[in-house]
Design an enzyme around this catalytic site. Structure first.
Site, short mmCIF file in Angstrom:
data_model
loop_
_atom_site.label_atom_id
_atom_site.label_comp_id
_atom_site.label_asym_id
_atom_site.label_seq_id
_atom_site.Cartn_x
_atom_site.Cartn_y
_atom_site.Cartn_z
N HIS A 117 13.04 -25.99 18.43
CA HIS A 117 12.24 -25.10 17.59
C HIS A 117 12.22 -23.68 18.14
CE1 HIS A 117 8.06 -24.15 15.73
NE2 HIS A 117 8.96 -24.13 14.76
N GLU A 168 16.59 -24.20 15.71
CA GLU A 168 15.96 -23.64 14.52
C GLU A 168 15.53 -22.22 14.82
OE1 GLU A 168 12.23 -22.71 12.13
OE2 GLU A 168 12.54 -22.82 14.29
N ASP A 172 13.79 -18.41 12.78
CA ASP A 172 13.18 -17.79 11.60
C ASP A 172 13.84 -16.44 11.34
OD1 ASP A 172 10.80 -19.69 11.30
OD2 ASP A 172 10.56 -19.01 13.36
N HIS A 208 9.13 -14.83 13.38
CA HIS A 208 8.38 -15.81 12.60
C HIS A 208 7.31 -15.16 11.73
CE1 HIS A 208 5.04 -18.62 11.85
NE2 HIS A 208 6.00 -19.52 11.68
N GLU A 215 15.71 -20.93 9.17
CA GLU A 215 14.59 -20.90 8.23
C GLU A 215 14.49 -19.50 7.65
OE1 GLU A 215 9.79 -21.24 7.66
OE2 GLU A 215 10.66 -22.17 9.44
#
Length: 245
Positions: A13, A40, A42, A55, A115
C-alpha cells in the site's frame, strides 16, 4: 482482460505502507527490499496536467506545502518536501511523478496498481490523462498496470482513453448500482474494504469473471480470513509482517 491474471497476490500500500513516507520512491524501494513485487499508489493531476503521486486533496498532511494540490503547477509541487513529516531520515524526499514511478517499476519488473485519485471536479479528465500516459509507458511491458478508482467517472475516462488497460472498481460500501457500474466499465476486479467480503459476495463477483481484491489488510487474522474465502489479492501496509509470495 489479462489472461491468466498477471499480478501477485500481495500488494504494498502506497509503497511501503507506513514504514516510509507514502507515495514516495523511497517507500517503493523499501517495499521492494522486503520482497514485495506489486505496489499500490495514488495519482492525481497538477494544475498543468502532470500525473503525480499524492493521496489527499490537500498538501498539508504529507508535505510542507499548503492548499489543494491539484491547483498547483508541477513546477511548484516538485519543490515540496514529502518526507520530513514521516521522519528525519526521509527529509527532502520529493513527490514523484507517475512517470518516475513507472520507469522504476519497469526497470525492476514490478507490478503497479494505480489508484486514480482525482481532485474533485476533475474525475473524468484525470482518468483519461492517467490512462493515456500509462498506456504509453507500459506499451511493451509484460503486464500493464491495474487502474483502480472509487470514482466511476475516472474509470470511464480511463476506459475511453485506453480501453486495453485493466480496470478495478474500489468500494468502501456496497452502494446501490455498484455492480452495474462495474459491468459497464468492463472491470476485471472489485477492490473492497476487506470487511465487506463474505462467501456470497466472493461467489457473485467471481461468477461474473472478476477478481476479488481487498484493502487495507494489516492483521494476520484478516488476511487468513480472506485467503480462506478464496480472494485474489490483498493490499497491505505491513510489508514488515507478511512475506509475499
Amino acid at each position: 482482460m489479462p489472461t491468466p491474471w498477471p499480478y501477485p497476490f500481495w500488494i504494498a500500500h502506497r509503497g511501503a505502507g507506513k514504514q516510509a513516507p507514502e507515495n514516495t520512491l523511497a517507500a517503493f524501494r523499501l517495499g521492494a527490499q522486503h520482497g514485495w513485487r506489486m505496489f499500490e499508489c495514488d495519482v492525481k493531476l497538477s494544475a498543468d496536467g502532470v500525473p503525480f503521486l499524492l493521496h489527499d486533496n490537500t498538501l498539508e498532511r504529507t508535505t510542507h506545502g499548503h492548499g489543494v494540490a491539484g491547483e498547483r503547477p508541477w513546477s511548484e509541487l516538485a519543490q515540496l518536501d514529502a518526507g520530513s513529516w514521516h521522519s528525519r531520515a526521509y527529509a527532502g524526499e520529493p513527490i514523484p511523478t507517475l512517470e518516475n514511478l513507472a520507469r522504476w517499476c519497469l526497470m525492476n519488473r514490478h507490478h503497479l496498481d494505480i489508484e486514480i485519485k482525482p481532485t474533485p471536479g476533475a474525475e473524468e479528465r484525470t482518468g483519461q490523462v492517467v490512462a493515456a500516459l500509462a498506456a504509453r509507458l507500459w506499451l511493451n511491458a509484460e503486464a500493464p498496470p491495474l487502474l483502480t478508482s472509487f470514482r466511476p467517472e475516472s474509470l470511464l475516462g480511463a476506459m475511453t482513453a485506453a480501453p486495453q488497460l485493466p480496470r478495478g472498481l474500489l468500494l468502501d460500501i456496497l452502494w446501490d448500482g455498484w455492480l452495474n457500474h462495474a459491468r459497464q466499465l468492463q472491470c476485471v476486479a472489485i477492490v473492497c474494504n476487506h470487511a465487506l467480503w463474505d462467501t456470497a459476495l466472493v461467489s457473485q463477483v467471481k461468477a461474473l469473471g472478476m477478481k476479488c481484491l481487498s484493502y487495507t489488510v494489516n492483521d494476520e487474522w484478516a488476511a487468513e480470513r480472506l485467503i480462506a474465502l478464496g480472494t485474489d489479492g490483498i493490499v497491505s501496509d505491513r510489508v514488515d509482517l507478511f512475506a509475499p509470495c
